[in-house]
Design an enzyme around this catalytic site. Structure first.
Site, PDB file in Angstrom:
ATOM      1  CG  ASN A 267      -1.690   1.223   1.448  1.00  0.00           C
ATOM      2  OD1 ASN A 267      -1.782   2.060   0.561  1.00  0.00           O
ATOM      3  ND2 ASN A 267      -2.274   1.363   2.634  1.00  0.00           N
ATOM      4  CD1 TRP A 268       3.665   1.216  -2.753  1.00  0.00           C
ATOM      5  CD2 TRP A 268       3.982   2.611  -4.491  1.00  0.00           C
ATOM      6  NE1 TRP A 268       4.646   0.672  -3.557  1.00  0.00           N
ATOM      7  CE2 TRP A 268       4.860   1.510  -4.630  1.00  0.00           C
ATOM      8  CE3 TRP A 268       4.005   3.604  -5.468  1.00  0.00           C
ATOM      9  CZ2 TRP A 268       5.752   1.386  -5.708  1.00  0.00           C
ATOM     10  CZ3 TRP A 268       4.881   3.486  -6.553  1.00  0.00           C
ATOM     11  CH2 TRP A 268       5.743   2.390  -6.657  1.00  0.00           C
TER      12      TRP A 268
ATOM     13  CG  HIS B 123      -5.611   1.857   5.389  1.00  0.00           C
ATOM     14  ND1 HIS B 123      -5.190   2.808   6.282  1.00  0.00           N
ATOM     15  CD2 HIS B 123      -4.589   1.000   5.230  1.00  0.00           C
ATOM     16  CE1 HIS B 123      -3.938   2.532   6.637  1.00  0.00           C
ATOM     17  NE2 HIS B 123      -3.548   1.435   6.010  1.00  0.00           N
TER      18      HIS B 123
ATOM     19  CD  GLU C 127      -3.281  -2.561   7.414  1.00  0.00           C
ATOM     20  OE1 GLU C 127      -2.203  -2.855   6.906  1.00  0.00           O
ATOM     21  OE2 GLU C 127      -3.870  -1.491   7.209  1.00  0.00           O
TER      22      GLU C 127
ATOM     23  N   GLY D  41       2.916  -1.134   4.223  1.00  0.00           N
ATOM     24  CA  GLY D  41       2.953   0.267   3.842  1.00  0.00           C
ATOM     25  C   GLY D  41       4.371   0.690   3.485  1.00  0.00           C
ATOM     26  N   GLY D  42       5.045   1.293   4.451  1.00  0.00           N
ATOM     27  CA  GLY D  42       6.369   1.881   4.215  1.00  0.00           C
ATOM     28  C   GLY D  42       7.347   0.971   3.494  1.00  0.00           C
TER      29      GLY D  42
HETATM   30  P1  PGA Z   1       3.122   0.222   7.534  1.00  0.00           P
HETATM   31  O1  PGA Z   1       1.624   0.432   6.994  1.00  0.00           O
HETATM   32  O2  PGA Z   1       3.624  -1.072   6.935  1.00  0.00           O
HETATM   33  O3  PGA Z   1       3.886   1.419   7.037  1.00  0.00           O
HETATM   34  O4  PGA Z   1       3.037   0.145   8.997  1.00  0.00           O
HETATM   35  C1  PGA Z   1       0.750  -0.645   6.852  1.00  0.00           C
HETATM   36  C2  PGA Z   1      -0.553  -0.189   6.273  1.00  0.00           C
HETATM   37  O5  PGA Z   1      -1.049   0.878   6.649  1.00  0.00           O
HETATM   38  O6  PGA Z   1      -1.140  -0.877   5.422  1.00  0.00           O
END
Ligand code: PGA
Length: 250
Positions: free
Chosen positions: A11-12, A95, A165, A231-232
């Site tokens: 997820n960018w 999300h 999450e 995410g990151g």
């Molecule tokens: P993160 O984000 O890996 O940067 O913690 C996960 C997400 O929000 O899907």
């Protein structure tokens, strides 16, 4: 238990300009026959070009949100059908950043998931508790409520992915213990089975929140974890590749 193909989903968020499309080319080139499904959800501005770059590879492309309606007077919004038309096969809905930033409640998330599935997309439905809720011992109640309220009726396993999450683990570097992840994932599986019977066996359950190459292997060993929403660490092909490799070994 049916065999569920694992899924590494990136997820960018609100990151990524055209120059970052090379990350997808690198990923596609490095994983010509992956042992898991790979999905990247770029910002809407890059979706169509990313789909072109990923065409013919094992990398699927998805949206980060969609509107519950098919079309209409909704300035700034994007419908599920538009995402499909741009080359998406999946879309993230619910999300926690959408729930927080845009006040999205379960009923809206459910409407989005229904729209996604009706447009032929796989809906990646996100749920998760806040730190306050966890500390108050409310995690499973919150997860149960969000699962019941956000997941549409009549699903088939191929069109639904659920991502757990924990809000406090997103972008913070904090990760629940493996026992905490197992507790929630087993609870989600049981809840889906109670509601959908055998169709629930094939629904993939992703963990998301500060997943990185260094913690991926242990997270993927947890029962009922069928992959990750990242995410990151999905922004760089090297990092995401490390997570994919961990998933392939799981
Ligand atoms: P993160 O984000 O890996 O940067 O913690 C996960 C997400 O929000 O899907």
């Amino acid at each position: 238990m049916s065999q569920r193909r694992k899924l590494a989903a990136g997820n960018w968020k609100m990151n990524g300009l055209q120059a970052q499309l090379d990350e997808v080319a690198a990923l596609a080139g490095a994983h010509t026959d992956p042992g898991c499904d790979i999905l990247i959800c770029p910002p809407a501005t890059l979706l169509s070009r990313m789909a072109d770059r990923a065409a013919g590879s094992f990398v699927a492309v998805g949206g980060q949100d969609c509107h519950p309606a098919l079309s209409g007077a909704h300035t700034g919004d994007i419908s599920a059908r538009m995402l499909a038309d741009a080359g998406a096969s999946h879309v993230i809905v619910g999300h926690s950043e959408r729930r927080t930033d845009h006040g999205e409640q379960d009923a809206v998330v459910r409407g989005k998931a229904e729209a996604a599935i009706a447009a032929g997309l796989v809906a990646v439905v996100c749920i998760g508790e806040t730190l306050e809720q966890r500390e108050a011992g409310e995690t499973l109640r919150v997860i149960g409520t969000q699962l019941a309220g956000s997941v549409p009726d009549g699903i088939d396993a191929a069109s639904l992915v659920v991502a757990y999450e924990p809000v406090w683990a997103i972008g913070t570097g904090k990760v629940p213990t493996l026992g905490q992840i197992a507790e929630v994932h087993n609870f989600m599986r049981a809840g889906l089975v109670a509601r959908f019977d055998r169709a629930a066996d094939g629904v993939r359950l992703l963990y998301g929140g500060s997943v990185k190459p260094s913690n991926a292997t242990e997270i993927f060993a947890v029962s009922n974890v069928d992959g990750a929403l990242v995410g990151g660490a999905s922004l760089k092909a090297d990092d995401f590749g490390g997570i994919i490799a961990a998933l392939e070994r799981a």
